[in-house]
Scaffold this motif. Structure first.
Motif, PDB file in Angstrom:
ATOM      1  N   GLY A  64      -8.140  -4.661  -2.769  1.00 45.22           N
ATOM      2  CA  GLY A  64      -8.521  -3.525  -1.947  1.00 45.22           C
ATOM      3  C   GLY A  64      -9.904  -3.713  -1.361  1.00 45.22           C
ATOM      4  O   GLY A  64     -10.403  -4.831  -1.285  1.00 45.22           O
ATOM      5  N   TRP A  65     -10.508  -2.609  -0.923  1.00 39.44           N
ATOM      6  CA  TRP A  65     -11.882  -2.641  -0.410  1.00 39.44           C
ATOM      7  C   TRP A  65     -12.725  -1.803  -1.363  1.00 39.44           C
ATOM      8  O   TRP A  65     -12.802  -0.587  -1.202  1.00 39.44           O
TER       9      TRP A  65
ATOM     10  N   LEU B 243      -7.520   2.966  -1.361  1.00 39.18           N
ATOM     11  CA  LEU B 243      -8.091   1.858  -0.591  1.00 39.18           C
ATOM     12  C   LEU B 243      -8.956   0.963  -1.484  1.00 39.18           C
ATOM     13  O   LEU B 243      -8.973  -0.257  -1.321  1.00 39.18           O
TER      14      LEU B 243
ATOM     15  N   TRP C 211       0.838  -1.201   0.000  1.00 39.23           N
ATOM     16  CA  TRP C 211       0.000   0.000   0.000  1.00 39.23           C
ATOM     17  C   TRP C 211       0.867   1.243   0.000  1.00 39.23           C
ATOM     18  O   TRP C 211       0.643   2.161  -0.783  1.00 39.23           O
TER      19      TRP C 211
ATOM     20  N   TRP D 139      -9.479  -1.485   7.176  1.00 37.52           N
ATOM     21  CA  TRP D 139      -8.631  -0.577   6.401  1.00 37.52           C
ATOM     22  C   TRP D 139      -8.150   0.625   7.209  1.00 37.52           C
ATOM     23  O   TRP D 139      -7.346   1.411   6.713  1.00 37.52           O
TER      24      TRP D 139
END
Lengths: 195, 273, 195
Positions: free
Chosen positions: C36-37, C27, A81, C3
């Motif tokens: 990711g979300w 994200l 990330w 997250w």
């Protein structure tokens, strides 16, 4: 403990590893034009760091001991990330030959090029130049041996790059420091540039 | 380290051969592959395998480093020696221990450092995944200077780094007593960089080995930056500093030298009194 | 919310203020080579930031909104502490001409205005006044030279502003102190007022 907040702010703002002794000194001295906590000892700082480390764990940050000090960093599992952020630089990893050269120097510093080559059995001038350029090793002086060859040793950046507390933190350091090295004049020694 | 791969079919093999960091590394690999005890190596078998590997490398047109050939010769010598009955060996060797032990010792020592290198590599892999904070100072000053530009102090810090490497080169025994002037170095810089061309800050000084020369070049560079002939820029915090020759100079080169007046013509000795 | 840790790591490592919309996009996209979300919205990030801000408050850190984005920083009341860290230099709010004037004075103090101008090739009265006003330089006396011009030198605030231990700590101080400067009477001397 009121100074715990100051400690966290200091560790957060620091861009280099902070020694607990230095942190304790800053806490005792106080801020510019202000009062400190004259009773804070290095051990108090160390104790507090343990607690900070636990507080950071669920938050995507870690406190690590590196190059003689403590430094806050992002959790390793989140590297994918963080690497997406603009301007974040991931130091390139060393090649296998550079790592070997690095290992010999780390355990046997100060050491000359010929001595490194005697262990590795190949020409190491290229990898030595790379490592000096990266700031991971540096020239530390000259040997008293004939020809007064240049000697190399590690820099603080070496410890940071490999996440080591200090040179004692090197794996198997005792044994590898003692191992008898082949003599540099070894006939099986290096002659040519490695590819 | 890893060569360009032209034929997709040979990719795996090429990568494997290129992966050996030296002849000792290859020998260790063969010993492991043949399941030999390092203290009890079978020289004949090892030599045969080693030479076969070199042949394969040659077939693949890989450049074989000289060290690999030296080791081949050593192995052949050691092998031939084992074939001689004890009484036929050179007298000075009869009393001494078997020279094969020298190779074995070297292999054992090398293996220890190779393992240490592997462990260091693992630590490196872990720690390269941890990111610290970068100094805010860099962002703040680049905001001050406009995007991509570098502050005077960033330049001076970079310059200090260059001086350190010059000192190292000087300590390594390369000295120069030549004298340089800021004017000369302004010409050198304008000569070196065509309009629009850029160069790494450190590279400008790489060939220089005297502090005097580096200092004078740096002053010339500052002067050209002031005259907007050169621009110092940085892609982001902690990124390398680039020096670029301006595309549309406000002042031309002749004016640049004139404007620095006496200062530019003043010789600056390597070691002023 | 899983997250949230990623968010904190991103804010920690960011080299510039982060917009909530961009954070939400990162994200959603996921890390390099990962998931990711996809459901995260800008508003979710804003909500989480509020909570983060509350969590940070007791510990010496704050989330500040700057230049359209968010950034974690140290609490303002702790600036006196943070300023003591080496490597943390407050943003030099000096203009480039002021910085140049500053550099000449730093290395060659005590120095007169005419001498500074001879180096810089422009009128420096404006920048000198600014620097005196900011308390970064001060008048240290008068020269014995004709006209007995006023001489300038740096103040302790100068060292603080640039994070220097002392004047010896100036980068490359030896060289720059010795380099011969153009004489003040230099015909290429002061010309027009700089903007």
């Amino acid at each position: 403990m009121e100074w715990a907040r100051v400690l966290e702010a200091l560790l957060f703002a620091a861009t280099e590893p902070m020694e607990p002794g230095r942190l304790a000194a800053i806490l005792r001295e106080g801020p510019e034009g202000g009062q400190g906590w004259p009773e804070v000892k290095e051990q108090d700082v160390r104790d507090e760091m343990l607690q900070l480390s636990e507080r950071l764990a669920p938050r995507g940050l870690i406190l690590r001991e590196v190059a003689g000090g403590f430094r806050i960093g992002t959790a390793p599992d989140l590297s994918g990330w963080v690497a997406k952020l603009k301007g974040v630089v991931r130091p390139p990893r060393l090649s296998p030959p550079a790592l070997e050269t690095m290992a010999v120097i780390a355990y046997r510093q100060p050491i000359s090029r010929a001595e490194v080559e005697a262990v590795r059995g190949v020409d190491c001038s290229g990898t030595l130049d790379t490592l000096v350029e990266r700031g991971i090793i540096r020239i530390t002086g000259r040997s008293e041996a004939p020809g007064r060859p240049i000697l190399y040793g590690t820099t603080p950046l070496f410890l940071e790059h490999f996440g080591l507390k200090d040179l004692e933190d090197l794996p198997n350091s005792e044994e590898l420091r003692r191992v008898k090295l082949p003599a540099p004049a070894d006939p099986a020694g290096p002659k040519q540039e490695e590819s | 380290m890893i060569p360009m791969l032209e034929t997709p079919g040979s990719e795996a093999l090429r990568v494997e051969l290129a992966a050996f960091t030296g002849p000792l590394d290859l020998l260790l690999h063969l010993i492991k592959e043949q399941e030999m005890d390092i203290y009890d190596i079978r020289l004949e078998k090892l030599t045969e395998q080693y030479l076969a590997r070199l042949d394969k490398m040659r077939e693949e047109n890989l450049a074989i480093a000289g060290e690999f050939l030296v080791m081949a010769a050593t192995l052949l010598y050691l092998k031939s020696r084992t074939l001689l009955p004890v009484q036929d060996r050179p007298p000075e060797e009869v009393e001494e221990e078997d020279p094969k032990w020298e190779l074995i010792r070297q292999l054992i020592e090398y293996r220890k450092f190779k393992e240490a290198a592997g462990q260091l590599g693992e630590r490196e892999a872990l720690h390269s995944r941890i990111f610290g904070r970068v100094p805010e100072r860099v962002t703040a000053s680049s905001a001050l200077m406009g995007p991509g530009q570098v502050s005077m102090f960033d330049l001076v810090w970079a310059f200090q780094k260059v001086l350190r490497s010059v000192e190292e080169r000087a300590r390594a025994g390369r000295f120069s007593d030549e004298q340089f002037t800021v004017g000369q170095k302004i010409e050198f810089l304008l000569d070196r960089l065509q309009p629009g061309e850029e160069i790494l800050f450190e590279d400008l000084f790489r060939s220089m080995s005297s502090r005097g020369e580096v200092v004078v070049t740096f002053l010339a560079m500052l002067e050209l930056i002031r005259l907007r002939q050169l621009v110092a820029k940085q892609d982001g915090p902690l990124r390398p500093i680039l020096i670029q020759r301006a595309l549309d100079p406000v002042v031309n080169a002749e004016d640049a030298v004139l404007e620095t007046g006496e200062g530019a013509g003043q010789p600056v000795a390597d070691s002023p009194v």
